[in-house]
Scaffold this active site. Structure first.
Site, PDB file in Angstrom:
ATOM      1  N   HIS A 147     -11.769   8.239  -0.866  1.00  0.00           N
ATOM      2  CA  HIS A 147     -12.447   7.089  -0.820  1.00  0.00           C
ATOM      3  C   HIS A 147     -13.421   6.881  -2.003  1.00  0.00           C
ATOM      4  O   HIS A 147     -14.389   7.491  -1.906  1.00  0.00           O
ATOM      5  CB  HIS A 147     -13.220   6.653   0.535  1.00  0.00           C
ATOM      6  CG  HIS A 147     -13.849   5.462   0.592  1.00  0.00           C
ATOM      7  ND1 HIS A 147     -13.424   4.709   1.718  1.00  0.00           N
ATOM      8  CD2 HIS A 147     -14.722   5.179   0.194  1.00  0.00           C
ATOM      9  CE1 HIS A 147     -14.257   3.596   1.592  1.00  0.00           C
ATOM     10  NE2 HIS A 147     -15.203   3.793   0.698  1.00  0.00           N
ATOM     11  N   HIS A 149     -14.018  -1.933   0.912  1.00  0.00           N
ATOM     12  CA  HIS A 149     -12.641  -2.514   0.179  1.00  0.00           C
ATOM     13  C   HIS A 149     -12.814  -4.189   0.147  1.00  0.00           C
ATOM     14  O   HIS A 149     -12.103  -4.474  -0.904  1.00  0.00           O
ATOM     15  CB  HIS A 149     -11.586  -2.116   1.082  1.00  0.00           C
ATOM     16  CG  HIS A 149     -11.195  -0.384   1.045  1.00  0.00           C
ATOM     17  ND1 HIS A 149     -10.408   0.012   0.085  1.00  0.00           N
ATOM     18  CD2 HIS A 149     -11.520   0.623   1.663  1.00  0.00           C
ATOM     19  CE1 HIS A 149     -10.338   1.234   0.169  1.00  0.00           C
ATOM     20  NE2 HIS A 149     -10.808   1.615   1.006  1.00  0.00           N
ATOM     21  N   ASP A 180      -8.776   3.822  -2.443  1.00  0.00           N
ATOM     22  CA  ASP A 180      -8.396   5.144  -1.951  1.00  0.00           C
ATOM     23  C   ASP A 180      -7.185   5.640  -2.732  1.00  0.00           C
ATOM     24  O   ASP A 180      -6.301   4.870  -2.941  1.00  0.00           O
ATOM     25  CB  ASP A 180      -7.688   4.929  -0.480  1.00  0.00           C
ATOM     26  CG  ASP A 180      -8.881   4.395   0.561  1.00  0.00           C
ATOM     27  OD1 ASP A 180      -9.967   4.467   0.408  1.00  0.00           O
ATOM     28  OD2 ASP A 180      -8.512   3.668   1.531  1.00  0.00           O
ATOM     29  N   ARG A 188      -9.086  -4.960   0.098  1.00  0.00           N
ATOM     30  CA  ARG A 188      -8.585  -5.140   1.524  1.00  0.00           C
ATOM     31  C   ARG A 188      -9.071  -6.235   2.297  1.00  0.00           C
ATOM     32  O   ARG A 188     -10.483  -6.398   2.527  1.00  0.00           O
ATOM     33  CB  ARG A 188      -8.787  -3.877   2.530  1.00  0.00           C
ATOM     34  CG  ARG A 188      -8.392  -3.910   3.938  1.00  0.00           C
ATOM     35  CD  ARG A 188      -8.992  -2.740   4.686  1.00  0.00           C
ATOM     36  NE  ARG A 188      -8.897  -1.433   3.915  1.00  0.00           N
ATOM     37  CZ  ARG A 188      -9.453  -0.336   4.234  1.00  0.00           C
ATOM     38  NH1 ARG A 188     -10.283  -0.293   5.061  1.00  0.00           N
ATOM     39  NH2 ARG A 188      -9.176   0.738   3.687  1.00  0.00           N
ATOM     40  N   GLU A 210     -14.475  10.810   3.647  1.00  0.00           N
ATOM     41  CA  GLU A 210     -13.093  10.639   3.020  1.00  0.00           C
ATOM     42  C   GLU A 210     -12.746  10.849   1.816  1.00  0.00           C
ATOM     43  O   GLU A 210     -13.366  10.531   0.730  1.00  0.00           O
ATOM     44  CB  GLU A 210     -12.542   9.305   3.326  1.00  0.00           C
ATOM     45  CG  GLU A 210     -12.926   8.854   4.867  1.00  0.00           C
ATOM     46  CD  GLU A 210     -12.505   7.445   4.809  1.00  0.00           C
ATOM     47  OE1 GLU A 210     -12.477   6.788   6.163  1.00  0.00           O
ATOM     48  OE2 GLU A 210     -12.469   6.484   3.729  1.00  0.00           O
TER      49      GLU A 210
END
Length: 289
Positions: free
Chosen positions: A264, A172, A179, A127, A261
């Site tokens: 994740h 990320h 994810d 990301r 999460e």
């Protein structure tokens, strides 16, 4: 009944067919969160000069499809089905980019699941920092509540930073975090999100949530809710078993879960433990693309 080898071969063909289909966006081009120039989901900037001046990925980065082509991909941030309600800046193509070590570890996890009739499906991989910045800008805009009913129905948006759902940096951006979820083979298609359609809470029972071809994990992806905590005691039965299936397979391959999460995971040791990159998610960012 067909021999086991034939059944697995057929399942693999189904995985490859679905993995090769990028999710289509129905969102119109416009401004990305935070007022920065936006792009159509999965589309290039259209500015050759800007593209040539963009930062490039280190040679350690690869496209997951080159290393583990059977892993399914549903890159959500290249579509409008996000907690911001728009495609995210920096996601110019619906690709999963990762460090090579991470991609190879995912290939190991995928092989384990394929033997059991399942496949991994990635929602997000590397990301860019600009994407993280756009999340920060969005979180500060308390007037923008268009996706609240689905992604954070029980959380006040003013608490997203304090509660740890939004941060100014993300693992990320280092290239070793992913994810993902688990899909039963043969994979069934998932209908595209239509911007403006009625929203349902991400923590609702599976039949009421936005449809996803993954196993029932108890919440949808990117659900800002304590029910998303991997080992939340309220998640029981089949939902808990599904989370533990993902957790066991990923840990066996060298990944660590982020306990808040269920989706994740970060590969250890990270190739770039102290770096946060900002090259766009696009094949041209890779060396020798």
């Amino acid at each position: 009944m067909a021999p086991r080898g034939s059944r697995i071969a057929a399942a693999l063909l189904a995985v490859v067919a679905v993995a090769g289909a990028a999710p289509a966006s129905t969102a119109a081009p416009g401004a990305a969160p935070g007022g920065r120039p936006g792009n159509p989901a999965g589309g290039p900037t259209g500015d050759p000069a800007r593209a040539s001046s963009e930062p490039k990925a280190p040679e350690e980065f690869v496209a997951l499809r080159r290393v583990a082509p059977t892993v399914l991909r549903e890159i959500r941030y290249a579509t409008a089905h996000t907690f911001t309600g728009a495609p995210v800046e920096g996601y110019e193509q619906p690709l999963c980019l990762l460090t090579e070590d991470t991609a190879k570890a995912l290939r190991q996890a995928q092989r384990s699941l394929l033997q059991r009739g399942y496949s991994l499906k990635v929602y997000d991989c590397y990301r860019p920092q600009r994407s993280v910045d756009s999340f920060v800008d969005w979180a500060k805009d308390l007037e923008d509540q268009r996706m609240k009913e689905e992604f954070y129905p029980r959380v006040d948006k003013s608490r997203l930073f304090e509660d740890g759902y939004i941060a100014e940096q993300s693992g990320h951006s280092r290239g070793s975090t992913v994810d993902l979820t688990v899909v039963k083979l043969p994979a069934q298609p998932t209908r595209p999100y239509v911007p403006g359609e009625p929203l349902t809470p991400c923590h609702a029972p599976r039949a009421e949530r936005f449809p996803d071809n993954s196993l029932d994990m108890g919440t949808g992806y990117d659900c800002f809710d304590t029910l998303s905590h991997t080992l939340d005691p309220r998640v029981t039965g089949e939902q808990r078993e599904n989370r533990l299936l993902l957790k066991d397979v990923m840990e066996d391959a060298g990944f660590e879960n982020y306990p808040k999460e269920w989706w994740h995971y970060t590969y250890q040791p990270e190739t770039f433990p102290d770096r946060y990159f900002d090259f766009p998610v696009h094949r041209r960012s890779l060396a020798g693309h």
